[in-house]
Structures are given as structure tokens and as C-alpha cells.
Design an enzyme around this catalytic site. Structure first.
Site, PDB file in Angstrom:
ATOM      1  N   LYS A 132      20.026 -30.321 -12.449  1.00 10.47           N
ATOM      2  CA  LYS A 132      20.014 -30.686 -13.729  1.00 10.47           C
ATOM      3  C   LYS A 132      20.706 -31.997 -14.148  1.00 10.47           C
ATOM      4  O   LYS A 132      21.770 -32.258 -13.353  1.00 10.47           O
ATOM      5  CB  LYS A 132      20.545 -29.302 -14.534  1.00 10.47           C
ATOM      6  CG  LYS A 132      20.272 -29.539 -15.825  1.00 10.47           C
ATOM      7  CD  LYS A 132      20.756 -28.256 -16.804  1.00 10.47           C
ATOM      8  CE  LYS A 132      20.624 -28.319 -18.210  1.00 10.47           C
ATOM      9  NZ  LYS A 132      20.819 -27.025 -18.842  1.00 10.47           N
ATOM     10  N   LEU A 181      22.021 -30.593 -24.821  1.00  6.86           N
ATOM     11  CA  LEU A 181      21.888 -29.515 -24.122  1.00  6.86           C
ATOM     12  C   LEU A 181      21.630 -28.106 -25.005  1.00  6.86           C
ATOM     13  O   LEU A 181      21.091 -27.250 -24.371  1.00  6.86           O
ATOM     14  CB  LEU A 181      23.167 -29.084 -23.183  1.00  6.86           C
ATOM     15  CG  LEU A 181      23.375 -30.218 -21.946  1.00  6.86           C
ATOM     16  CD1 LEU A 181      24.569 -29.648 -21.289  1.00  6.86           C
ATOM     17  CD2 LEU A 181      22.095 -30.517 -21.201  1.00  6.86           C
ATOM     18  N   SER A 207      18.057 -25.046 -21.869  1.00  4.00           N
ATOM     19  CA  SER A 207      17.849 -26.694 -21.776  1.00  4.00           C
ATOM     20  C   SER A 207      17.459 -27.040 -20.213  1.00  4.00           C
ATOM     21  O   SER A 207      17.468 -28.274 -20.129  1.00  4.00           O
ATOM     22  CB  SER A 207      19.421 -27.252 -21.956  1.00  4.00           C
ATOM     23  OG  SER A 207      20.440 -26.624 -21.189  1.00  4.00           O
ATOM     24  N   ILE A 228      24.302 -21.633 -20.870  1.00  8.53           N
ATOM     25  CA  ILE A 228      25.263 -21.074 -21.973  1.00  8.53           C
ATOM     26  C   ILE A 228      24.839 -19.944 -23.041  1.00  8.53           C
ATOM     27  O   ILE A 228      25.553 -19.364 -23.416  1.00  8.53           O
ATOM     28  CB  ILE A 228      26.016 -22.395 -22.812  1.00  8.53           C
ATOM     29  CG1 ILE A 228      27.382 -21.839 -23.513  1.00  8.53           C
ATOM     30  CG2 ILE A 228      24.972 -22.925 -23.683  1.00  8.53           C
ATOM     31  CD1 ILE A 228      28.144 -23.105 -23.969  1.00  8.53           C
ATOM     32  N   GLY A 229      23.637 -20.051 -23.134  1.00  7.82           N
ATOM     33  CA  GLY A 229      22.989 -19.165 -24.038  1.00  7.82           C
ATOM     34  C   GLY A 229      21.445 -18.570 -23.477  1.00  7.82           C
ATOM     35  O   GLY A 229      20.723 -18.233 -24.380  1.00  7.82           O
ATOM     36  N   GLY A 230      21.232 -19.305 -22.106  1.00  6.05           N
ATOM     37  CA  GLY A 230      19.877 -18.858 -21.947  1.00  6.05           C
ATOM     38  C   GLY A 230      19.173 -19.853 -21.018  1.00  6.05           C
ATOM     39  O   GLY A 230      17.889 -19.797 -20.757  1.00  6.05           O
ATOM     40  N   SER A 231      19.983 -21.116 -20.909  1.00  2.24           N
ATOM     41  CA  SER A 231      19.177 -22.339 -20.277  1.00  2.24           C
ATOM     42  C   SER A 231      18.712 -22.254 -18.991  1.00  2.24           C
ATOM     43  O   SER A 231      18.029 -23.331 -18.603  1.00  2.24           O
ATOM     44  CB  SER A 231      20.191 -23.431 -20.511  1.00  2.24           C
ATOM     45  OG  SER A 231      20.543 -23.854 -21.782  1.00  2.24           O
TER      46      SER A 231
END
Length: 586
Positions: A132, A181, A207, A228-231
Site C-alpha cells: 500500500k 486514507l 482504503s 483502522i476501520g476495515g481498510s
């Protein structure tokens, strides 16, 4: 900054990227935009040899074995994946930095070492790995979707890049991300939009959307995303991949660039994405055995633990006995679409057929946990984004709708959805809060985590194994890959970030089929977002999107989650093979 406008800087950067693509690898006849499914194009476009197709279709364990035995050279393998990555980029716009000459030079050095010593450099000898954009590599830019960051010098590798190279990996491309992001889709002003190769009218997620699209087209055997939340899990879910969200600090993050630097409560983690589960295991085992805590001060001191992979905490011996899985069907915030339920039903039936117990998981304070993590990020993110974007005077992106870069495509999309009314702007971030107010949010988070742990432990009376539930199965989103700009719900992934539970995406092998995944009558809606999600579903719009499930384990339980993931994955494959055999007889 220079006197150039941000548009000038973007144009210059795009020209540089185009110059990095070997002319011989340019698609002679790229499919027109109305061809939506491009998964098969790399193997039919005429640019890949039969051997290159064989290499790029192989599982990670087989690639490594052939490299270690000298059957394939590192140069051959790197060339194959680099070429397929460039083809993928021309189809879905998934890359940012392309540095193939450097990668081939590295591969040649590995081949020289192998020829002279008969030994591999390390456990990932000769394996190409994509990264990434935010993962720093010396001499390669990390713009992270900000025009202001174009031209920033990267003077050293991130810790993870060092570990991977020392294990023998070959780094060759970096992949696209959204500006800031903090989006579940992938678009930025520099590189544009990444599309889903299964259906280019759908989002690849975010992201780590560039990674998801690249690996789906088999332009990389293993990619590294962040979550961080599902990326990691959202792109894996939308592109039909395996993707692991490790717990905080299991994989070293030092030396990477990031958003929300200094927010240390619910933090971003790095993790692997792959089209084979053995790739997930190979990555985690290699990095854990490299003792990253000696290079990154916040990395946890935990090497790869084979006894945990053997499921010592779940009955032992690889849990050849009975496990108990619990299925979260509906978080009581937004109910999933029919294809998502069909994937969970397949997993349930497959696990029961394999002798495991499956019960229902009733959600516990999911809406509160979701609001809590959103409040943590919202405490200062507006200032963070504004400061990052302001030097180049680039606008902050407030929507991922096609209207921002493809107006005609947006009109066609809205017509297909049966509406002329665009959904509201998604990203309007609040002003910050005081330090004391943030402390209260952190305190609430601690209490919620304590309560959820007690809730999980209390299931010991329902499982019949003498243990609490071994793992939870859940949707990764309330839908399969949605149209661009419509991925507006990350509840099914963000909750596990806030609780810091290890989570793995597992493809079911199914895709959305309009003849099977018909729209069901409306249920009693939980709220307006639930109603909007129901109204969004049209099986023709979502056609071809992969159907995946999410497996959730406890904090720092990566080895066990991978092992239980293998059990779930094998059960699903066995169940599908049996069904396909039965259908063939009919």
C-alpha cells in the site's frame, strides 16, 4: 511548495507514472469501459506467456517451493507478477509507484546468491510483494493521496519493508489509496479512482482498494494493506480475497506515513491480503519470527506460536474435535443484503456438515461501540486533513461518487439505480473536542471492551464444548461491493477495530447472482440508514460481486484465527464441491 498549481503537480506525477510502464506491456486492445468484468483479461490479452500465467496463478506455498528448489528463478517470478500488475493497472487503475527495473535488479541478485550458495536468502526468497502506498521504501515516494506530498524524499525503509527484503521478498509496486486514507473507497486527486475488476461499475473498497483490485487480478501473490476501520477487510471482501486484520502492534508500523498520527487509542494496523490463505500464514509467520519488537518500540513481543496455530486454546490438535462458531446475522444497525446472508448460510451448513456446532450471535451494544470509535477519530481528524492538504491548496474530497470524475458514468449509474437524486455528501467531519472530552470517550471505550469480553466469555454455557464460542462469523459489510460512492457503512468491520479483535476475510467462492439473490420484502427497519441500505439493493446492479464472510477471534489471536480460517475455508470448499458434483449428476 513550488509556484505550480496542484493540477500541474498532478499532471507531472501522472506523466512520470506512465513513463514507468514498459512499452511492450501496454495493452494493445484494452476492453472498452462498458465491459465490466475484466478478471479474465490478463490471461487472454496476449501479453502473458503460458509460464507467466502458471506462475501468477500459483499459490504462495507453491511459488516459494519452486523458487527454493530452483525450478523457477526470482527474475522469472518477478517479471511475471510485474507484467500482470501493469496489465491490472491498465484495467482498474490500481497502482501508484511502479519500480520494475529496481525489482528485477534485486531479483537478479537473489538468483546469483542462490546459484552460488544453493540456499535461499530467507523464507520469502524471490517472492514479489506489493505494498500500500503509505509503506515507505527508500527512494520511492509515499504521497498517500495528497498532492502536497508529491516530491517528498523518502530516505529510509519502513521497518516492515526491511523485514520483508531481509526475508528475500522483492518489492516492485505500490498501490492506490484514497486521499486521507480514511475512506472505504479508493479515489484521490493524484492517481484517480480504482475500480473493481469483477464489475468495474462497483467500488474496489478502501482504503487498501488498490491492493484489493491488484490481487484480485493476480498481479501480486501477497499485498500489504492497513486497517483502522476495515481498510484491509473491506477491499478483501469486495474483491473476493483473504485478508487479515491483526491486533494492534502485531505487525511493525514504524517508518510508514499515516493519517491521524498521534491518535493512539484505536490505531491503524498493517496486515496481509492474498488470493490464498497460505499466503496470509506465510506473511504472518515470517514477520513474527523476525522479532519486530527489536526494531519498532511499540510492536508486541510475540513471535509466531505454533501451539496457538495448533488451536491449543480451542481443544488442541488442530481442533480436530468440535468447535463452536457463532454467526452474527444482523448487527441491528443495518441488515445485510440477500447475497451476504447466502454466504453466511453456506458457511453455517458447511461447518455443521463438518461436525462443528453453529449458534447465533446476538449483537451487544454494536451501535454504541461504533459511535465511540467514530468519536475518537472525529476528535481531531478535520484539522489533520486540512493541514495535510493545504500546502498545495488541493480541495479535500467530500464524496466518492462518480460525479467527481465521470459525470456521464454517474448519470448511467443513477439511472440503473432508478433514481435521479444523489445521496448526501458523506464526509463532513466535526470540529475537534477538548482533551478532557476525549478522555471521557476513551473511558467509555474501555468499559465497552470490558463488557464485550464478559459477554463473549458468558457463552460458555451455550457451546457444549466447555469453552466460550471459539470464533464469530459475521458479514464484512451489509452488502457485497456497491456502486462507486455508495460504500457508506463500515459498522461490520469498525466494531472489531474498537474491540481490537483479530479478524479474517474468507471468500466463499460465490458471486452475486440476480436469479438467486432476489430482493426480499422489506423488514422492520432499524433506522433510516437501514432503510436506505434496503432500498439500494438491486441484484442487477450488484451482479458479479464476490461474496465473502468475516471470521473474528480474540485479541492477538492471529495464529488461531488463521487455523480456524483454514477449517472454515476447507469446509466451505468441500460443501461447494459436493453441491457442484450433485448438480452435475442432475
Amino acid at each position: 511548495m513550488s509556484s505550480k498549481t496542484w493540477q500541474d503537480l498532478v499532471a507531472q506525477k501522472r506523466l512520470h507514472q506512465a513513463s514507468c510502464i514498459p512499452p511492450a506491456w501496454v495493452l494493445p486492445n484494452p476492453p472498452p469501459q462498458d465491459v465490466l468484468n475484466v478478471i479474465g483479461v490478463p490471461e487472454t490479452c496476449g501479453l502473458l506467456s503460458s509460464k507467466e500465467i502458471e506462475i501468477t496463478n500459483a499459490h504462495v506455498v507453491d511459488i516459494l517451493q519452486k523458487l527454493a528448489s530452483g525450478v523457477w528463478s526470482a527474475v522469472e517470478v518477478t517479471t511475471a507478477f510485474a507484467k500482470r500488475a501493469v496489465i491490472a493497472h491498465q484495467l482498474v487503475n490500481c497502482l501508484t509507484e511502479i519500480f520494475i527495473d529496481r525489482a528485477l535488479e534485486r531479483a537478479a541478485q537473489l538468483d546469483k546468491h542462490f546459484k552460488e550458495t544453493g540456499k535461499v536468502v530467507g523464507p520469502l526468497h524471490g517472492l514479489p510483494i506489493s505494498l500500500k502506498d503509505q509503506i515507505n521504501i527508500k527512494g520511492i515516494e509515499s504521497t498517500m493521496g495528497y498532492v502536497s506530498w508529491i516530491g517528498r524524499e523518502v530516505t529510509k525503509n519502513s521497518v516492515l519493508a526491511d523485514i520483508l527484503e531481509q526475508a528475500g521478498a522483492v518489492l516492485y509496486v505500490k498501490t492506490n489509496i484514497p486521499q486521507t486514507l480514511m475512506w472505504p473507497e479508493t479515489y484521490n486527486h493524484i492517481f484517480g479512482r480504482t475500480r473493481n475488476p469483477h464489475n468495474r461499475s462497483l467500488t474496489s473498497g478502501g482504503s487498501s482498494g488498490g491492493e484489493g483490485a491488484l490481487i484480485a487480478l493476480k498481479g501480486s501473490p501477497i499485498g500489504v494493506g492497513s486497517d483502522i476501520g476495515g481498510s484491509i477487510r473491506i477491499p478483501s471482501n469486495f474483491n473476493g480475497l483473504y485478508g487479515l486484520r491483526p491486533s494492534f502492534h502485531r505487525i511493525p508500523y514504524a517508518g510508514c506515513v499515516n493519517s491521524l498520527e498521534g491518535e493512539d487509542s484505536v490505531v491503524s494496523v498493517l496486515g496481509p491480503m492474498a488470493h490464498s490463505l497460505d499466503g496470509i500464514k506465510a506473511f504472518m509467520k515470517t514477520v513474527a519470527e523476525a522479532k519486530p519488537w527489536l526494531r519498532d518500540p511499540v510492536s508486541v513481543r510475540k513471535g509466531w506460536r505454533e501451539e496457538e496455530y495448533g488451536l491449543a486454546d480451542h481443544g488442541g490438535a488442530g481442533a480436530d474435535g468440535k468447535l463452536c462458531f457463532a454467526i452474527l446475522w444482523d448487527d441491528e444497525v443495518v441488515k445485510p443484503h440477500p447475497p451476504v446472508i447466502r454466504g453466511l448460510e453456506l458457511a453455517r451448513d458447511a461447518l455443521r456438515a463438518a461436525g462443528h456446532k453453529v449458534i447465533d450471535w446476538k449483537p451487544y451494544k454494536h451501535a454504541e461501540i461504533f459511535r465511540n470509535v467514530d468519536a475518537i477519530w472525529g476528535a481531531a481528524e478535520k484539522e489533520d486533513y486540512t493541514l495535510a492538504a493545504s500546502p498545495a491548496q488541493e480541495p479535500l474530497i467530500s464524496s466518492m461518487l462518480l460525479s467527481i470524475d465521470d459525470p456521464e458514468g454517474f448519470k448511467a449509474q443513477m439511472a440503473l439505480l432508478g433514481t435521479s437524486v444523489a445521496p448526501p455528501v458523506f464526509r463532513e467531519r466535526p470540529d475537534g473536542v477538548s482533551a478532557f472530552a476525549l478522555w471521557q470517550i476513551h473511558k467509555e471505550r474501555r468499559v465497552l471492551r470490558e463488557e464485550y469480553l464478559e459477554y463473549w466469555n458468558a457463552t460458555v454455557g451455550e457451546t457444549g464444548t466447555g469453552r466460550p464460542v471459539d470464533a464469530i462469523l459475521s458479514p464484512a459489510a451489509p452488502y457485497t461491493a456497491p456502486p462507486h460512492g455508495f460504500n457508506r457503512n463500515a459498522n461490520y468491520t469498525m466494531i472489531w477495530n474498537n474491540l481490537d479483535y483479530t479478524a479474517l476475510i474468507i471468500p466463499t467462492g460465490l458471486t452475486v447472482d440476480p436469479s438467486v439473490d432476489v430482493k426480499v420484502p422489506p423488514h422492520e427497519f432499524h433506522n433510516s440508514a437501514d432503510k436506505a441500505n434496503y432500498e439500494l439493493y438491486n441484484p442487477e446492479v450488484f451482479k458479479g460481486g464476490p461474496i465473502c464472510i468475516q471470521l473474528i477471534g480474540r485479541t492477538l489471536e492471529e495464529e488461531g484465527v488463521i487455523a480456524m480460517g483454514e477449517i472454515v475455508d476447507n469446509a466451505i470448499k468441500k460443501k461447494r464441491a459436493g453441491s457442484e458434483k450433485a448438480n452435475t449428476k442432475l
